[in-house]
Design a protein around this motif. Structure first.
Motif, mmCIF file in Angstrom:
data_model
loop_
_atom_site.group_PDB
_atom_site.id
_atom_site.type_symbol
_atom_site.label_atom_id
_atom_site.label_comp_id
_atom_site.label_asym_id
_atom_site.label_seq_id
_atom_site.Cartn_x
_atom_site.Cartn_y
_atom_site.Cartn_z
ATOM 1 N N GLY A 89 -37.439 -56.933 -57.298
ATOM 2 C CA GLY A 89 -36.064 -56.573 -58.797
ATOM 3 C C GLY A 89 -36.517 -56.642 -59.963
ATOM 4 O O GLY A 89 -36.107 -55.660 -61.250
ATOM 5 N N ALA A 90 -37.600 -57.039 -60.262
ATOM 6 C CA ALA A 90 -38.277 -57.364 -61.506
ATOM 7 C C ALA A 90 -38.810 -56.594 -61.436
ATOM 8 O O ALA A 90 -38.778 -56.203 -63.149
ATOM 9 C CB ALA A 90 -39.104 -58.942 -61.658
ATOM 10 N N TYR A 91 -39.891 -55.640 -60.886
ATOM 11 C CA TYR A 91 -40.449 -54.327 -60.876
ATOM 12 C C TYR A 91 -39.604 -53.584 -61.358
ATOM 13 O O TYR A 91 -39.684 -52.500 -62.620
ATOM 14 C CB TYR A 91 -41.882 -54.466 -59.446
ATOM 15 N N PHE A 92 -38.772 -52.979 -60.767
ATOM 16 C CA PHE A 92 -37.631 -51.799 -61.268
ATOM 17 C C PHE A 92 -36.974 -52.163 -62.121
ATOM 18 O O PHE A 92 -37.377 -51.609 -62.962
ATOM 19 C CB PHE A 92 -36.178 -51.868 -60.263
ATOM 20 N N VAL A 93 -36.464 -53.721 -63.485
ATOM 21 C CA VAL A 93 -36.306 -53.941 -63.974
ATOM 22 C C VAL A 93 -37.152 -53.309 -65.525
ATOM 23 O O VAL A 93 -36.735 -52.959 -66.438
ATOM 24 C CB VAL A 93 -36.441 -55.865 -64.535
ATOM 25 N N ASP A 94 -38.597 -53.699 -64.615
ATOM 26 C CA ASP A 94 -39.723 -53.804 -65.779
ATOM 27 C C ASP A 94 -40.350 -52.149 -66.387
ATOM 28 O O ASP A 94 -40.095 -51.976 -67.452
ATOM 29 C CB ASP A 94 -41.150 -54.454 -65.083
ATOM 30 N N ILE A 95 -40.745 -51.007 -65.324
ATOM 31 C CA ILE A 95 -40.197 -50.209 -65.208
ATOM 32 C C ILE A 95 -38.773 -49.365 -65.838
ATOM 33 O O ILE A 95 -39.278 -48.304 -66.658
ATOM 34 C CB ILE A 95 -40.102 -49.457 -63.951
#
Lengths: 302, 269
Positions: free
Chosen positions: B161-167
């Motif tokens: 989830g954090a990865y998606f928000v980061d990207i």
């Protein structure tokens, strides 16, 4: 008469430059409306505002009597300045995007390509097109959603005479279908050939607005060549002549209203002079245009 | 929703036959898929060469085991977002250099719709990346974790989830920069430069204000996934996604979107 477009006090300022200056105009339905003006007179800026790509500084405009939103633009077919497409896509793919934006029927794509005679090139990339083909493609794109109004900005710019004639044919064809066309051009002859109404802009200001057919009304000019000495004095003696000017081997006579070449010819006959050349000149839009510009310049000086 | 899908479709039509888009996307995907394989092969190679970590088998380091894998791979894969940013920058700068943004509006898109079509495209690109990384992580974990007994494969999945928000946040920055700069080369250069610029700026703020630097836009994004590897030399790390960091980034995302919408609505195109 029903109005397609109403412009009220439109103004656009770029820093110190006033590109459009309190412009007010009305375009009646079914007209072919020519906007004339020298380069940099504010034509494209005005059209850009009407199409929501330029923000006006002040003023208002109504399309079909209502404030404009993007739905209105789906019913307008417009090209501004140069043809704009994705260069790496084919004609068909480009029009497919336009059809998707406008919500137009996909079956229209081939139809409009046919109209502008590009169907055989539909699978070629836009960047491989010649300038004339690009112009034609942009007209096809403007026709895609069977628009009520078309806006064409210098549609024959940079074309060769054949290309110009082709575009002119297309425009006349479209006008015959009863569509309203707004045509910005600095080519007067073009406007005179296809337009019913015209307006003249200079430095963003409206100088004149009227009917193209009125241009040729009013005073008439007749070219005369004949043997016989002192032709000039004879011509000046005619009760209908206003001004007689020598133009190389001919005399150019401006006539008062109500007088025509018939009356002049009869008069010459009465004087036992037979004209070898007698030609009625319609007053051209070009002449009128130059007069309008000249008047406005004089006003500025005065 | 239908309208959003229509806008996404319009943007996809622009890309469908654009070679650069496919080249970069395929390259990116291959890179993501191949890295875990490369890592394992490297560890195997280490072992074969007889490199001993004080009698420790390098293959037993649980880098790619559940549950460590989620934080470990998202932390590494996030660096490849430059590829995605380049796609976004090309997508936006093309519209300006070809002037097609102008024609899109003339043809009947509203300015907001144009922005939404790009934002949806960016969201879809972020989602694609997250799904790709998620699947790669799942497959890698299943292959290399020695025993799946009693293992919850979704433990630590919040890093995805954090990865998606980061990207997504990063690609919005790319969108915003390109909207201001308009030229692709310059935008890419600027996108790369803002990272050192922000870290230098952070180094120069006075110690008393030091906590502020954690709220800088790029710091905030980097705080989503903390550096995981020190734990293999028995240091303590933050092995969860902090809600506070997430909240800060979501605020930034809202800000970026607001700015993009406003900019597209009020400028001459």
């Amino acid at each position: 008469m029903e109005k397609v477009l109403e412009i009220k006090g439109l103004t656009k300022r770029y820093g110190r430059l006033l590109a459009v200056n309190k412009l007010s105009l009305e375009v009646p339905r079914g007209s072919v409306f020519g906007i004339l003006g020298p380069n940099g007179s504010g034509k494209t800026t005005t059209l850009g505002i009407l199409l929501d790509v330029i923000q006006p500084t002040a003023g208002d405009f109504l399309w079909f009597g209502a404030k404009a939103d993007n739905k209105v633009r789906k019913e307008i077919g417009a090209i501004l300045e140069t043809p704009i497409f994705y260069p790496y896509l084919t004609a068909y793919e480009n029009l497919n995007i336009v059809a998707e934006i406008k919500g137009a029927d996909k079956s229209n794509i081939e139809k409009v390509l046919e109209t502008v005679e590009l169907l055989h090139r539909k699978d070629d990339k836009f960047k491989t097109y010649s300038l004339g083909m690009k112009q034609r493609l942009s007209i096809a794109s403007a026709l895609l959603n069977d628009p009520k109004v078309m806006i064409l900005d210098e549609p024959t710019n940079g074309l060769d005479p054949k290309g110009i004639a082709e575009i002119r044919d297309i425009i006349t064809k479209i006008a015959r279908d009863g569509k309203t066309i707004i045509l910005a051009s600095h080519l007067l002859d073009e406007v005179q050939k296809v337009c019913s109404h015209f307006a003249v802009l200079q430095n963003g200001k409206l100088l004149y607005q009227g009917l193209v057919e009125d241009v040729s009304k009013g005073e008439m000019v007749v070219e005369v060549a004949a043997n016989g000495h002192d032709l000039a004095a004879t011509l000046e003696g005619f009760e209908g002549s206003k001004k007689v000017v020598k133009d190389f081997d001919k005399w150019v006579v401006s006539l008062e209203e109500g007088f025509g070449s018939t009356e002049l010819n009869q008069y010459l006959h009465g004087k036992s002079i037979t004209a070898s050349h007698l030609l009625t000149q319609k007053k051209s839009l070009e002449k009128q245009f130059l007069e309008i510009l000249e008047e406005s310049n004089e006003n500025k000086v005065g | 929703m239908n309208n959003i899908l229509r806008l996404l479709k319009i943007d996809f039509l622009k890309f469908k036959n654009y070679r650069a888009f496919w080249v970069i996307s395929i390259l990116y995907s291959l890179l993501i898929i191949s890295i875990p394989v490369a890592v394992m092969e490297f560890l195997k190679w280490l072992k074969e060469k007889g490199a001993e970590f004080e009698g420790f088998d390098p293959l037993k380091i649980p880098v790619l085991y559940f549950p460590d894998i989620w934080q470990n791979i998202t932390y590494v894969f996030i660096f490849f977002k430059l590829f995605l940013a380049i796609i976004v920058i090309i997508s936006i700068s093309n519209e300006f250099s070809f002037k097609t943004v102008r024609q899109n509006i003339i043809d009947g898109m509203s300015r907001t719709e144009f922005a939404l079509s790009k934002l949806t495209f960016i969201a879809a690109l972020s989602l694609y990346s997250a799904v790709l990384v998620g699947l790669t992580g799942m497959a890698t974990g299943l292959i290399y974790t020695p025993s799946l007994e009693g293992v919850n494969v979704f433990q630590g999945f919040s890093f995805m989830g954090a990865y998606f928000v980061d990207i997504f946040a990063t690609l919005l920055i790319a969108f915003l920069l390109t909207l201001l700069i308009k030229r692709s080369g310059l935008s890419i250069a600027m996108f790369i430069l803002i990272w050192p610029i922000e870290y230098i700026a952070a180094a120069y703020i006075p110690d008393s204000m030091d906590f502020m630097s954690e709220y800088f836009p790029l710091h905030a994004i980097n705080n989503l996934i903390e550096f995981p590897y020190p734990k293999y030399i028995f240091r303590e790390i933050q092995d969860w996604v902090s809600m506070e960091s997430l909240f800060v980034v979501v605020l930034y995302i809202a800000g970026y979107i607001a700015f993009i919408l406003r900019r597209l609505k009020t400028s001459d195109l």
